[in-house]
Scaffold this motif. Structure first.
Motif, PDB file in Angstrom:
ATOM      1  N   ASN A 125      43.164  14.497  53.441  1.00 22.72           N
ATOM      2  CA  ASN A 125      41.736  14.215  53.471  1.00 22.72           C
ATOM      3  C   ASN A 125      41.021  15.035  52.412  1.00 22.72           C
ATOM      4  OD1 ASN A 125      39.149  13.229  54.622  1.00 22.72           O
ATOM      5  ND2 ASN A 125      38.875  15.412  55.022  1.00 22.72           N
ATOM      6  N   HIS A 126      40.351  14.347  51.486  1.00 22.48           N
ATOM      7  CA  HIS A 126      39.489  14.991  50.494  1.00 22.48           C
ATOM      8  C   HIS A 126      38.016  14.736  50.795  1.00 22.48           C
ATOM      9  CE1 HIS A 126      42.949  15.722  47.861  1.00 22.48           C
ATOM     10  NE2 HIS A 126      43.292  14.463  48.003  1.00 22.48           N
ATOM     11  N   GLY A 127      37.733  13.908  51.796  1.00 23.47           N
ATOM     12  CA  GLY A 127      36.370  13.451  52.034  1.00 23.47           C
ATOM     13  C   GLY A 127      35.632  14.265  53.073  1.00 23.47           C
ATOM     14  N   THR A 128      34.478  13.738  53.477  1.00 24.45           N
ATOM     15  CA  THR A 128      33.609  14.371  54.464  1.00 24.45           C
ATOM     16  C   THR A 128      33.677  13.592  55.766  1.00 24.45           C
ATOM     17  OG1 THR A 128      32.092  15.173  52.753  1.00 24.45           O
ATOM     18  CG2 THR A 128      31.240  15.036  55.005  1.00 24.45           C
ATOM     19  N   VAL A 129      33.960  14.290  56.856  1.00 28.09           N
ATOM     20  CA  VAL A 129      34.119  13.677  58.169  1.00 28.09           C
ATOM     21  C   VAL A 129      33.061  14.257  59.102  1.00 28.09           C
ATOM     22  CG1 VAL A 129      35.683  13.286  60.114  1.00 28.09           C
ATOM     23  CG2 VAL A 129      36.605  13.437  57.784  1.00 28.09           C
ATOM     24  N   THR A 139      39.768  16.493  60.550  1.00 29.81           N
ATOM     25  CA  THR A 139      39.986  16.146  59.148  1.00 29.81           C
ATOM     26  C   THR A 139      41.089  15.098  58.994  1.00 29.81           C
ATOM     27  OG1 THR A 139      41.471  18.037  58.924  1.00 29.81           O
ATOM     28  CG2 THR A 139      39.192  18.346  58.253  1.00 29.81           C
ATOM     29  N   ILE A 140      42.142  15.187  59.780  1.00 34.06           N
ATOM     30  CA  ILE A 140      43.205  14.188  59.724  1.00 34.06           C
ATOM     31  C   ILE A 140      42.989  13.127  60.794  1.00 34.06           C
ATOM     32  CG2 ILE A 140      45.691  13.773  59.894  1.00 34.06           C
ATOM     33  CD1 ILE A 140      44.797  15.243  57.351  1.00 34.06           C
ATOM     34  N   SER A 141      42.773  13.538  62.037  1.00 31.73           N
ATOM     35  CA  SER A 141      42.553  12.577  63.117  1.00 31.73           C
ATOM     36  C   SER A 141      41.537  13.093  64.111  1.00 31.73           C
ATOM     37  CB  SER A 141      43.872  12.281  63.842  1.00 31.73           C
ATOM     38  OG  SER A 141      43.667  11.401  64.917  1.00 31.73           O
ATOM     39  N   GLY A 142      40.681  12.169  64.582  1.00 36.48           N
ATOM     40  CA  GLY A 142      39.714  12.540  65.611  1.00 36.48           C
ATOM     41  C   GLY A 142      40.356  12.763  66.960  1.00 36.48           C
ATOM     42  N   TYR A 143      41.440  12.035  67.250  1.00 33.56           N
ATOM     43  CA  TYR A 143      42.144  12.228  68.517  1.00 33.56           C
ATOM     44  C   TYR A 143      43.508  11.555  68.462  1.00 33.56           C
ATOM     45  CZ  TYR A 143      43.451  12.067  73.413  1.00 33.56           C
ATOM     46  OH  TYR A 143      44.126  12.213  74.600  1.00 33.56           O
ATOM     47  N   VAL A 144      44.541  12.285  68.926  1.00 28.56           N
ATOM     48  CA  VAL A 144      45.867  11.698  69.130  1.00 28.56           C
ATOM     49  C   VAL A 144      46.383  12.140  70.485  1.00 28.56           C
ATOM     50  CG1 VAL A 144      46.471  11.519  66.687  1.00 28.56           C
ATOM     51  CG2 VAL A 144      47.024  13.616  67.947  1.00 28.56           C
ATOM     52  N   TRP A 154      47.473  17.634  54.555  1.00 28.43           N
ATOM     53  CA  TRP A 154      46.620  18.703  54.079  1.00 28.43           C
ATOM     54  C   TRP A 154      45.180  18.229  53.962  1.00 28.43           C
ATOM     55  CZ3 TRP A 154      49.732  15.747  51.144  1.00 28.43           C
ATOM     56  CH2 TRP A 154      49.261  15.238  49.930  1.00 28.43           C
ATOM     57  N   ASN A 155      44.275  19.223  53.836  1.00 26.06           N
ATOM     58  CA  ASN A 155      42.849  18.926  53.809  1.00 26.06           C
ATOM     59  C   ASN A 155      42.140  19.856  52.839  1.00 26.06           C
ATOM     60  OD1 ASN A 155      40.116  18.121  54.726  1.00 26.06           O
ATOM     61  ND2 ASN A 155      40.079  20.202  55.523  1.00 26.06           N
ATOM     62  N   ASP A 156      41.333  19.271  51.945  1.00 29.85           N
ATOM     63  CA  ASP A 156      40.384  20.074  51.187  1.00 29.85           C
ATOM     64  C   ASP A 156      38.990  19.460  51.254  1.00 29.85           C
ATOM     65  OD1 ASP A 156      40.574  17.930  49.466  1.00 29.85           O
ATOM     66  OD2 ASP A 156      41.548  19.032  47.855  1.00 29.85           O
ATOM     67  N   GLY A 157      38.793  18.610  52.257  1.00 26.55           N
ATOM     68  CA  GLY A 157      37.468  18.063  52.523  1.00 26.55           C
ATOM     69  C   GLY A 157      36.749  18.888  53.560  1.00 26.55           C
ATOM     70  N   ASN A 179      54.170  22.045  58.566  1.00 26.36           N
ATOM     71  CA  ASN A 179      53.986  22.032  57.114  1.00 26.36           C
ATOM     72  C   ASN A 179      52.660  21.397  56.710  1.00 26.36           C
ATOM     73  OD1 ASN A 179      56.567  23.198  56.724  1.00 26.36           O
ATOM     74  ND2 ASN A 179      57.509  21.173  56.885  1.00 26.36           N
ATOM     75  N   CYS A 180      51.594  21.780  57.399  1.00 25.78           N
ATOM     76  CA  CYS A 180      50.266  21.268  57.099  1.00 25.78           C
ATOM     77  C   CYS A 180      49.403  22.394  56.530  1.00 25.78           C
ATOM     78  CB  CYS A 180      49.617  20.670  58.342  1.00 25.78           C
ATOM     79  SG  CYS A 180      50.437  19.165  58.928  1.00 25.78           S
ATOM     80  N   TYR A 181      48.437  22.018  55.690  1.00 26.46           N
ATOM     81  CA  TYR A 181      47.678  23.008  54.943  1.00 26.46           C
ATOM     82  C   TYR A 181      46.212  22.591  54.860  1.00 26.46           C
ATOM     83  CZ  TYR A 181      52.455  23.798  53.463  1.00 26.46           C
ATOM     84  OH  TYR A 181      53.811  23.994  53.459  1.00 26.46           O
ATOM     85  N   GLN A 182      45.356  23.631  54.658  1.00 25.16           N
ATOM     86  CA  GLN A 182      43.945  23.348  54.424  1.00 25.16           C
ATOM     87  C   GLN A 182      43.318  24.504  53.671  1.00 25.16           C
ATOM     88  OE1 GLN A 182      41.581  23.152  57.924  1.00 25.16           O
ATOM     89  NE2 GLN A 182      41.466  25.357  58.077  1.00 25.16           N
ATOM     90  N   TYR A 183      42.205  24.213  52.990  1.00 22.80           N
ATOM     91  CA  TYR A 183      41.440  25.269  52.349  1.00 22.80           C
ATOM     92  C   TYR A 183      40.761  26.131  53.397  1.00 22.80           C
ATOM     93  CZ  TYR A 183      41.794  23.418  47.602  1.00 22.80           C
ATOM     94  OH  TYR A 183      42.257  23.011  46.381  1.00 22.80           O
ATOM     95  N   GLU A 184      40.618  27.392  53.083  1.00 20.29           N
ATOM     96  CA  GLU A 184      40.030  28.351  54.010  1.00 20.29           C
ATOM     97  C   GLU A 184      38.550  28.058  54.225  1.00 20.29           C
ATOM     98  OE1 GLU A 184      39.772  33.204  54.506  1.00 20.29           O
ATOM     99  OE2 GLU A 184      40.210  32.312  52.563  1.00 20.29           O
ATOM    100  N   GLY A 185      38.126  28.142  55.492  1.00 18.75           N
ATOM    101  CA  GLY A 185      36.717  28.094  55.818  1.00 18.75           C
ATOM    102  C   GLY A 185      36.130  26.712  56.014  1.00 18.75           C
ATOM    103  N   LEU A 186      36.930  25.660  55.805  1.00 16.01           N
ATOM    104  CA  LEU A 186      36.377  24.321  55.919  1.00 16.01           C
ATOM    105  C   LEU A 186      36.345  23.821  57.353  1.00 16.01           C
ATOM    106  CD1 LEU A 186      37.935  22.586  52.807  1.00 16.01           C
ATOM    107  CD2 LEU A 186      35.625  23.448  53.097  1.00 16.01           C
ATOM    108  N   VAL A 187      37.273  24.291  58.175  1.00 12.16           N
ATOM    109  CA  VAL A 187      37.357  23.841  59.559  1.00 12.16           C
ATOM    110  C   VAL A 187      37.473  25.056  60.462  1.00 12.16           C
ATOM    111  CG1 VAL A 187      38.582  22.361  61.195  1.00 12.16           C
ATOM    112  CG2 VAL A 187      38.606  21.799  58.770  1.00 12.16           C
TER     113      VAL A 187
END
Length: 206
Positions: A125-129, A139-144, A154-157, A179-187
């Motif tokens: 996800n690069h977008g805004t949710v 960022t990847i899923s609202g619910y599973v 990974w996420n940088d949105g 093995n999932c990743y994200q930028y710090e502070g976004l979530v």
């Protein structure tokens, strides 16, 4: 390019998309979908024995609905009651995703009563949710639901949600996140992050 064209999501509650979709890495840009109902995305609803591979929602795109709204798939559900699998792999979202309940960059929601073993693999996800009401967003899923496998995502949105309802992947009790990743502070710290299954990096480290 979907500029100035109306988009109707593929698949509905009563007629889910079932089958294989290989996008070949192609990107759909400037896609606009603004609905007063649920199940919105490139695919509105997908069912059992379905695979979505290598398709991207590009820049300039926006998808808005009530519940189960995702960049690639709005809803995973199974009305038949027969157990099976579904896979979402190699997909990316650059668009803006908005829902009152269950917004996700890749998938809006997997409904709780669906007997589907879901895998989300190598998606980004690069977008805004945004979740605008009491329904949470991710960022990847609202619910599973239990048994879902999330790997190599990974996420940088950015994601915003009602109260503390902001997650990488929202779930009930038992999913596998590896093995999932994200930028710090976004979530904010959430279910998946709290189990140390999602590594967080700053821009400097990346």
């Amino acid at each position: 390019d979907m500029k100035d064209r109306k988009w109707t999501p593929i698949g509905t509650k009563d007629n889910q998309f079932v089958g294989l979709c290989f996008g070949g890495g192609h990107t759909i840009s400037n896609l606009k979908c603004d609905t007063s109902s649920s199940r919105a995305g490139i695919f509105g609803s997908i069912g059992i024995k379905t695979e979505i591979h290598d398709i991207n929602l590009g820049k300039g795109s926006s998808i808005k609905g009530i519940n189960a709204v995702g960049g690639i798939v709005g809803c995973v559900e199974n009305q038949s009651g027969i157990e099976g699998t579904a896979i979402i792999s190699g997909c990316m979202n650059y668009g803006t995703i908005t829902a009152e309940y269950n917004a996700g960059g890749i998938l809006g929601a997997q409904y709780f009563d669906s007997e589907i073993r879901l895998t989300i693999n190598n998606c980004c996800n690069h977008g805004t949710v945004t979740g605008t009401q009491q329904g949470e967003s991710g960022t990847i899923s609202g619910y599973v639901k239990d048994g879902t496998i999330v790997t190599g995502c990974w996420n940088d949105g950015t994601v915003t949600g009602f109260d503390k309802g902001k997650s990488f992947v929202r779930y009930t009790n038992n999913i596998s996140v590896h093995n999932c990743y994200q930028y710090e502070g976004l979530v904010e710290v959430n279910q998946a992050l709290a189990q140390n299954n999602v590594e967080t990096y700053s821009n400097k480290e990346l």
